[in-house]
Write a protein that holds these residues in place. Sequence first.
Motif, PDB file in Angstrom:
ATOM      1  N   LYS A 127      12.254 -28.011  10.555  1.00 28.75           N
ATOM      2  CA  LYS A 127      11.996 -28.938  11.668  1.00 28.75           C
ATOM      3  C   LYS A 127      11.220 -28.236  12.778  1.00 28.75           C
ATOM      4  CE  LYS A 127      14.477 -32.035  14.841  1.00 28.75           C
ATOM      5  NZ  LYS A 127      15.830 -32.510  15.256  1.00 28.75           N
ATOM      6  N   TYR A 176      18.828 -34.860   7.207  1.00 27.93           N
ATOM      7  CA  TYR A 176      17.598 -34.123   7.531  1.00 27.93           C
ATOM      8  C   TYR A 176      16.462 -34.546   6.585  1.00 27.93           C
ATOM      9  CZ  TYR A 176      20.463 -30.814  10.255  1.00 27.93           C
ATOM     10  OH  TYR A 176      21.305 -30.231  11.183  1.00 27.93           O
ATOM     11  N   SER A 179      13.052 -33.053   7.080  1.00 32.95           N
ATOM     12  CA  SER A 179      12.922 -31.592   7.026  1.00 32.95           C
ATOM     13  C   SER A 179      13.248 -31.015   5.658  1.00 32.95           C
ATOM     14  CB  SER A 179      13.851 -30.941   8.063  1.00 32.95           C
ATOM     15  OG  SER A 179      13.582 -31.416   9.358  1.00 32.95           O
TER      16      SER A 179
END
Length: 436
Positions: A127, A176, A179
């Motif tokens: 990220k 996530y 990411s």
Amino acid sequence: MPENDSLLLDTANRYGTPMYVYDGDALKEHYGHITSWLHQTAEVFFSFKSNGNFAIASLLRSFGAGIEVASAGELLMAVKAGYSPQQIIFSGPGKGKEEIDIAIQHEIYCIIAESKEELIYIAESAKHQDKQASVGIRVNPESIESRAKIKMGGVPSPFGIDESKLKEVFDLFQMYDHSLLFKGIHMYLGTQVLDETSLLSSFEYTLNTAVRIKNEYGLICQMVDLGGGFGIPYFQHEKPLHAERLFQNVAELIRSYETELEGTRFIIEMGRFLLAECGVYLTAIQYVKESKGQPFLIADGGMHHHQAMTFRGRLLRNNYPMRLIKHSQKTAPVVKQSIVGPLCTPEDLIGRQVELPQGEVGDLLCIEKSGAYGLCYSPTLFLGHPSPLELLLFEGNEYIVRDRGKPEDLLLKQETSLFKQRRAEYETDGASSRYD
């Protein structure tokens, strides 16, 4: 004298000892056989940890191998050796944060996550770098029989994520999703396996796990890393794997899952099985002595160059495969004799009561099956001896792929000026008043 022994003796005379000699032609032939038996169902990835020589990695890349690294150093060497990002996977239970950052920066094919905490850091690093990291999960199965000499899965272990905890790990991929990209799974139950049934059983378990993940969690494994663990026989009681039959059976097993795992990339890791029998370690006998009725040969190489050949930490205390190459043509009687290296420790025991032709100063000891877990596995700084030369024989040429070390190498990266001024002051001031 056999032709190969004559070649090794000539090589040792020209380059000196101790030294490693790698047979690149044998390695090429061996790799070709393995890949032909697999029939393109799986890709072979070289486990860099088994031999950290840059030239060996480069040679295997030229044959078509991928590479499995376990440190930032190995990763950077792999890149310099010409491996593309798609040919690199990064495993290991204790990757440093900077190592993970570097792996993401290089956009390698897959980082193998071995804990939930590691996966979270991978996501945060990706990220921060505005990238999406490709991640595989190493699975530690709940219960599976393994006949590995060194077990690394199916037991309480620092390696991998317990199978019972997969759901909470997969939830992180949803959390996530920008990411992290789920690449697949990796399973590696242990090393030095000489039982074909056990190997095939573990591979089938891995493939079944990939199917179960697809069915239960809706996650498609773009990659299944079957690990490896293929053993070679070091000692007389051990029998070799029937390689052709084994790899043909592996290929057939993979084909049987092609429908359920359509489009999946299958990877098999190899280090010991690939390299061990393509290298030897040569050390010369420099002294012969007798102690309390027992003969000892003292060699110029030992544990600091080749820890695996000695008895240090070995569970089965057997002698490594070795032979003595006589420097003269005269026939010598076969006797029991112990062989040690030059180090000031009883652990530097190369062979105990080995039956070999009676040794003399100048004879050459050849330690066989030394192409893997030789120099890279050894305490090279212990007692400060120089590192050995490494020589690669390939297509009629000889290549020095690591030059012999020098005593002054010990000072590399060390601060030698730190106490010079203080010592000079002592010698000037202290010496004059020392005996006042």
